[in-house]
Design an enzyme around this catalytic site. Sequence first.
Site, PDB file in Angstrom:
ATOM      1  CB  ILE A   1      28.754  19.958 -54.412  1.00 55.05           C
ATOM      2  CG1 ILE A   1      29.932  20.877 -54.084  1.00 55.05           C
ATOM      3  CG2 ILE A   1      29.158  18.498 -54.363  1.00 55.05           C
ATOM      4  CD1 ILE A   1      30.499  20.694 -52.688  1.00 55.05           C
TER       5      ILE A   1
ATOM      6  CG  ASP B   1      46.240  34.614 -50.393  1.00 53.37           C
ATOM      7  OD1 ASP B   1      47.210  34.679 -51.176  1.00 53.37           O
ATOM      8  OD2 ASP B   1      45.746  35.606 -49.829  1.00 53.37           O
TER       9      ASP B   1
ATOM     10  N   GLY C   1      35.709  13.921 -57.663  1.00 55.37           N
ATOM     11  CA  GLY C   1      35.148  14.108 -58.993  1.00 55.37           C
ATOM     12  C   GLY C   1      33.659  14.395 -59.023  1.00 55.37           C
ATOM     13  CB  VAL C   2      31.000  15.211 -57.029  1.00 56.33           C
ATOM     14  CG1 VAL C   2      30.904  13.704 -57.070  1.00 56.33           C
ATOM     15  CG2 VAL C   2      31.573  15.688 -55.702  1.00 56.33           C
TER      16      VAL C   2
ATOM     17  CG  HIS D   1      47.596  38.450 -52.068  1.00 57.33           C
ATOM     18  ND1 HIS D   1      46.938  37.894 -50.986  1.00 57.33           N
ATOM     19  CD2 HIS D   1      47.864  39.734 -51.698  1.00 57.33           C
ATOM     20  CE1 HIS D   1      46.809  38.798 -50.044  1.00 57.33           C
ATOM     21  NE2 HIS D   1      47.370  39.927 -50.447  1.00 57.33           N
TER      22      HIS D   1
ATOM     23  N   GLY E   1      49.227  46.031 -47.505  1.00 59.73           N
ATOM     24  CA  GLY E   1      50.517  45.964 -46.833  1.00 59.73           C
ATOM     25  C   GLY E   1      50.447  45.103 -45.584  1.00 59.73           C
ATOM     26  CG  ASN E   2      47.904  45.433 -42.064  1.00 54.30           C
ATOM     27  OD1 ASN E   2      47.371  46.525 -42.182  1.00 54.30           O
ATOM     28  ND2 ASN E   2      48.645  45.090 -41.015  1.00 54.30           N
ATOM     29  CB  SER E   3      48.489  41.029 -47.638  1.00 53.84           C
ATOM     30  OG  SER E   3      47.267  41.597 -48.030  1.00 53.84           O
TER      31      SER E   3
END
Length: 521
Positions: free
Chosen positions: A319, A189, A316-317, A159, A258-260
């Site tokens: 849950i 991310d 393909g399930v 991001h 900004g820490n991201s």
Amino acid sequence: MSISKSSRRSVGARLTAPVQRPLRTTLAASALAVASLFVGSATLLQPAPVQAQAVRGLPDFTGLVEKTGGAVVNIRTTERAASQAQQGGGAELLDPDDPFFEFFRRFLPPGAMPGLPGQGQGQGRQRQLPPGQSGEEIPRGLGSGFIISADGYVMTNHHVVDGADDIYVTLTDKREFKARLIGSDKNTDVALLKIDAAELPVLAIGDPNRLRVGEWVLAIGSPFGLENTVTAGIVSAKARETGDYLPFIQTDVAVNPGNSGGPLINMDGQAIGINSQIYSRTGGFMGISFAIPIDEAMRVTEQLKANGHVVRGRIGVAITEVTKDIAEPLGLAKPSGAQVSSVDPKGPAAKAGLMPGDIILRYDGRVIERSSDLPRLVGNTKPGTKASIEVWRAGAARTLDVVVGEVPNEQARGAAGKGGAEQQAPAKANWLGIMASDLTAEQRKSQGQPRDGVVISGLEPNGAAAQAGLRQGDVLLQVNSQPITSASQFEQLLAKLDRKRTLVLLVKRGGEASYVPVRPQ
């Protein structure tokens, strides 16, 4: 702030020293006189020595910061303005010289006034310029990252760089490089950048599995653009399930916008996570932050480096979680595993024989403690791999083999068909408040139920089933793991059950099946 031994001694001395010398002299004389009455003139009472309590000081982070800080970088992103001719016209932007420009930019929520620069990261559209003028760089966002190889590979958050036209990396020695985006993965991310530099300081990679709750950790990043800011705290919890593919590390380390993308560092100077999210009601830090475990991030970056994208497995399930109310009637020892609510008829799971209502207990030998464990394990499996799946069905465990497929870039989701024929309801409802009817051939075809199941054609408004959330038109497939084949057989199964105990119905609605606990009234 830590206190040295000498500082603690001086403080202790000040606290225990006499305030006035005359008073001390008077008290000493009095004490001597009293002592002589009891023990004679040759003996003087001595005050008991003051024993300082052992105090464990806070850890000293200075050496740790000096060791690791050079590998942490500042990341800024820009976007390029387009002319009105390129944009095809559009709404007018507020002039930056307008006295209300700064007010709207700072206090309107992101997206409330499209086109205002500085409102969040990736919000709004590009700034417009007069016709014939384009290409101006507009500041877009700030973030952090850290160097994972001496030849210039940098790890950060998806991001932070998502939607940016240009990415710039600034080192602690103030050198700035234009970075190339190698790849980015939205689901985890994680993003990988490359700068053209050599012999760079590298942050060592640690093992988050050895991390313990209560352990000291620190973060280095650029909150609000303040480069190389250091904050510290402890690990608050591990394996927080806030995403499909990631169990996050929760800390109380101060993390702000900004820490991201910056590292979470242990006391050995190793990166054990990427600071990614905060829990906040205000947009600022409120004592809870989340970091991506570094082992998960490294697996992603290895694929980004090799392929530019991440390849994930799928079976393909769909849950859902297994609760206590569901586990007990089904005969499970504890509420664990992942309940299959629907199966892609063309997917690997359908070919392996998985059915709605199955509880997946193990995947390729790994225990599924909670439903979120399954997507992570399947996603990390190489497509084409044959894996074993242990499921709980009809009160017993069985093992199925599935060949793992690959997650496509875009998954098409189709809505399940609905039965259109009306049903004749029985004369009265059963003790659950359900009036059930056999499925017609058309309904069986539309529901994908060749044999089993009955449809709810009527409900008592205040009955146990209605209170549990069942609706008219729901298809009932099982009761306490027993398949329902017809309306009459359903009534026979109910007649054998204890009316004072909670039972579980496997209900299909809108193409998905899920267990619904029904508590008798």
